[in-house]
Design an enzyme around this catalytic site. Structure first.
Site, PDB file in Angstrom:
ATOM      1  CB  ALA A  48     110.418-111.873  71.133  1.00  0.00           C
ATOM      2  N   GLY A  50     111.219-115.202  67.033  1.00  0.00           N
ATOM      3  CA  GLY A  50     110.688-116.447  66.487  1.00  0.00           C
ATOM      4  C   GLY A  50     111.386-117.676  67.030  1.00  0.00           C
ATOM      5  CG  ASP A  90     107.298-125.695  70.532  1.00  0.00           C
ATOM      6  OD1 ASP A  90     106.054-125.667  70.419  1.00  0.00           O
ATOM      7  OD2 ASP A  90     107.918-125.015  71.365  1.00  0.00           O
ATOM      8  CG  HIS A 224      72.054-109.224  80.899  1.00  0.00           C
ATOM      9  ND1 HIS A 224      72.843-108.462  80.063  1.00  0.00           N
ATOM     10  CD2 HIS A 224      71.400-108.365  81.734  1.00  0.00           C
ATOM     11  CE1 HIS A 224      72.650-107.172  80.363  1.00  0.00           C
ATOM     12  NE2 HIS A 224      71.779-107.093  81.372  1.00  0.00           N
TER      13      HIS A 224
END
Length: 245
Positions: A48, A50, A90, A224
Site C-alpha cells: 500500500a 499510495g 480521486d 452521560h
C-alpha cells in the site's frame, strides 16, 4: 505508534523494501534503513504505497486542461480551467476519500443546476484510519494552524477518564481540539484516537461548518455516559476549566 507496539507490531520507519522472496512457506521481505539491512518473514505481504493518477490518455491537454502532477485542477465546485468541463473524486488529487468525492459531486451538480451550491473545503474533509484504536481528524493540526498565523490554543481529554470508555473496556485514546484564541476561540481542528474515533469526528465536522467556538461546544449538553463527553471536556480544557481531567 506506541499503541501498535503494545499489540506486538513492529513499526519500521525511514525504511525501504529492497527485496522480496516468495516461497512455499511465506514471504521474506528485505528492508533497508540507515541502520542497516534486515529480513522480515511473514505469511503474506500487503503493498500500500499510495495512489497515482491515470489521466494520460484522456485528451486533457487537447481540452485545454493542464494536469498538475497528473491530477486535474478544479475549484471548490469541480470546475476545471476549461468552461463546461468538470471533475470530481480521486482524479482531482488528495484526499483520496469516498466522502470527499460525494461532497464534490453534490457541489458540482448543484452548481451546474444553479441550486445555490456550497463550496467544498478540503480542510473540512474528515479523515479516518480504521486501525485499532482508530484515528480520526478534521481541520487543522496545531502546527498547521500556527503556520497560518493562527494564535492556536489546544485542549485534550483522555478516554481513560471517560465513564463510557471504561464501561466498554476501550479506554485507550485521547481527544485533542485546536482553537483560534484571537477569533473568539473558534474551533479549527480536531484529532481523536479511540476505538470509536470515526464515529466521534462527525460532531467536530459540524463544529467546523458552523464556525463553533470552544464555548459553544462546552455549553452543548452531552448525554452521560457517552464517548462524546470527551469532546466537550477537551473544549473545557482549552478554556482552562476542565472538570474531570
Amino acid at each position: 505508534n506506541r499503541s501498535l507496539r503494545r499489540q506486538k507490531m513492529t513499526i519500521l520507519t525511514g525504511t525501504r523494501v529492497t527485496g522480496v522472496d516468495i516461497s512455499g512457506e511465506g514471504v521474506t521481505v528485505v528492508a533497508t534503513a540507515s541502520r542497516g539491512e534486515q529480513a522480515v518473514t511473514a505469511d503474506a505481504v500487503i503493498v500500500a504505497i499510495g495512489i497515482k493518477p491515470n489521466t494520460e490518455n484522456l485528451g486533457l491537454e487537447a481540452a485545454g486542461i493542464n494536469p498538475n502532477g497528473g491530477f486535474i485542477p478544479v475549484d471548490a465546485f469541480g470546475r476545471t480551467t476549461t468552461p463546461g468541463i468538470f471533475a470530481i473524486g480521486d482524479v482531482t488529487g488528495p484526499p483520496f476519500l469516498a466522502h470527499k468525492a460525494s461532497a464534490q459531486a453534490l457541489a458540482c451538480i448543484d452548481f451546474i443546476a444553479g441550486l445555490n451550491p456550497v463550496p467544498v473545503r478540503m480542510d473540512h474533509i474528515p479523515g479516518c484510519t480504521y486501525c485499532n484504536p482508530q484515528v480520526a481528524s478534521v481541520g487543522l493540526t496545531e502546527a498547521a494552524a500556527r503556520i497560518r498565523g493562527i494564535d492556536a490554543i489546544t485542549g485534550t481529554f483522555p478516554f481513560r477518564a471517560n465513564g463510557r470508555s471504561i464501561a466498554m473496556n476501550e479506554s485507550e485514546g485521547i481527544v485533542k481540539l485546536v482553537f483560534d484564541r484571537a477569533d473568539r476561540n473558534r474551533f479549527v481542528g480536531a484529532h481523536i484516537l479511540h476505538a470509536m474515533a470515526s464515529e466521534l469526528i462527525a460532531e467536530l465536522g459540524l463544529a467546523l461548518t458552523v464556525g463553533a467556538t470552544a464555548t459553544d461546544i462546552v455549553h452543548t449538553v452531552h448525554a452521560h455516559p457517552t464517548l462524546s463527553e470527551a469532546v466537550m471536556e477537551a473544549a473545557e480544557d482549552a478554556l482552562g476549566r476542565p472538570i474531570h481531567k
